[in-house]
Design an enzyme around this catalytic site. Structure first.
Site, PDB file in Angstrom:
ATOM      1  N   LYS A   1      13.934 -24.709  -0.524  1.00 34.37           N
ATOM      2  CA  LYS A   1      13.604 -24.223   0.611  1.00 34.37           C
ATOM      3  C   LYS A   1      13.060 -22.839   0.679  1.00 34.37           C
ATOM      4  O   LYS A   1      12.903 -22.291  -0.340  1.00 34.37           O
ATOM      5  CB  LYS A   1      14.066 -24.763   2.041  1.00 34.37           C
TER       6      LYS A   1
ATOM      7  N   GLU B   1      14.246 -39.334   3.461  1.00 38.38           N
ATOM      8  CA  GLU B   1      14.916 -38.250   4.257  1.00 38.38           C
ATOM      9  C   GLU B   1      14.774 -38.533   5.809  1.00 38.38           C
ATOM     10  O   GLU B   1      13.975 -38.178   6.168  1.00 38.38           O
ATOM     11  CB  GLU B   1      14.470 -37.020   3.997  1.00 38.38           C
TER      12      GLU B   1
ATOM     13  N   SER C   1      21.675 -34.004   4.053  1.00 36.63           N
ATOM     14  CA  SER C   1      22.877 -33.736   3.948  1.00 36.63           C
ATOM     15  C   SER C   1      23.961 -34.269   3.116  1.00 36.63           C
ATOM     16  O   SER C   1      24.793 -34.708   3.234  1.00 36.63           O
ATOM     17  CB  SER C   1      23.665 -33.625   5.418  1.00 36.63           C
TER      18      SER C   1
END
Length: 253
Positions: free
Chosen positions: A12, A166, A212
């Site tokens: 990211k 996701e 996560s």
């Protein structure tokens, strides 16, 4: 032939030159299963793509975090698929929920980007997933099928596509879909591909989970029949990413 386990690391908007050097060092020194067992792709910010590509061990590959929907030109701030190919970047992540929600990218726009990237020779990690509100309203399958349909309507060859499921409510929140929840959606997506694309595409396309993922939960998730790997966020910046990659051995045990 079984589907090769796939582990992607999405860095990211994180990292400095020093931090990137440290992450690359961890990856280069890590003990992981052979490339016959697991395919590893990491996705640093654009500015670090060349240095990571040049320094990373040869069996690991790099991905861009996005690319533009058409050839370059008067599109300030965008990076084209052609530029990535020119730099020898083999993969790109498209349709990530952070771009869908923050920048308003529609499923149709994502589908167009996937088709264009593939046409230029890139391999694509195509992201789908529902929000917490959509999950709680029982519309998860409707959402992910619509997102997948927007891609399927625009491409014919799925050879270079990995689908990343996701759930938005699990990204960066510490919440994670239970192995059963992940398996349910992955199995649904595989069945959707079987019905709407072809049984061959359904069997060969890798469907990976993101949200996560950590070293603590990766093995149990990897043990699910239709979970073919992971797209890892925060943990891909840490030493535990090596353990997540190693969870691939669950499939070959």
């Amino acid at each position: 032939m079984g589907r090769k386990f796939f582990v992607g690391g999405n860095w990211k908007c994180n990292g400095t030159a020093d931090q990137v050097d440290k992450i690359v060092k961890i990856l280069n020194e890590g003990q992981v299963p052979s490339p016959d067992v697991v395919e590893v792709v990491v996705s640093p910010p654009y500015v670090f793509l060349p240095v990571v590509k040049s320094q990373l061990r040869s069996e690991f590959h790099v991905a861009a975090q996005n690319c533009w929907v058409k050839k370059g030109g008067a599109f300030t701030g965008e990076v084209s698929a052609e530029m990535l190919v020119n730099l020898g970047i083999p993969w790109v992540i498209l349709g990530h929920s952070e771009r869908r929600s923050l920048l308003g990218e529609s499923s149709e726009f994502v589908g167009d980007k996937v088709a264009y990237a593939l046409s230029q020779g890139l391999k694509v990690i195509a992201c789908v997933g529902e929000t917490l509100e959509q999950r709680e309203s029982g519309s998860t399958m409707d959402v992910v099928s619509a997102q997948t349909k927007a891609i399927a309507e625009r491409i014919k060859d799925w050879t270079n596509v990995v689908i990343a499921y996701e759930p938005v409510w699990a990204i960066g929140t510490g919440k994670v879909a239970t192995p059963a929840q992940a398996q349910d959606v992955h199995a649904f997506l595989r069945d959707w591909l079987k019905t709407n694309v072809s049984p061959e595409v359904a069997e060969s396309t890798r469907i990976i989970y993101g949200g996560s993922v950590t070293a603590a939960n990766s093995k149990e998730l990897a043990g699910q029949t239709d979970v073919d790997g992971f797209l890892v966020g925060g943990a891909s910046l840490k030493p535990e990413f090596i353990d997540i990659i190693s969870s691939a051995t669950v499939k070959s045990a």
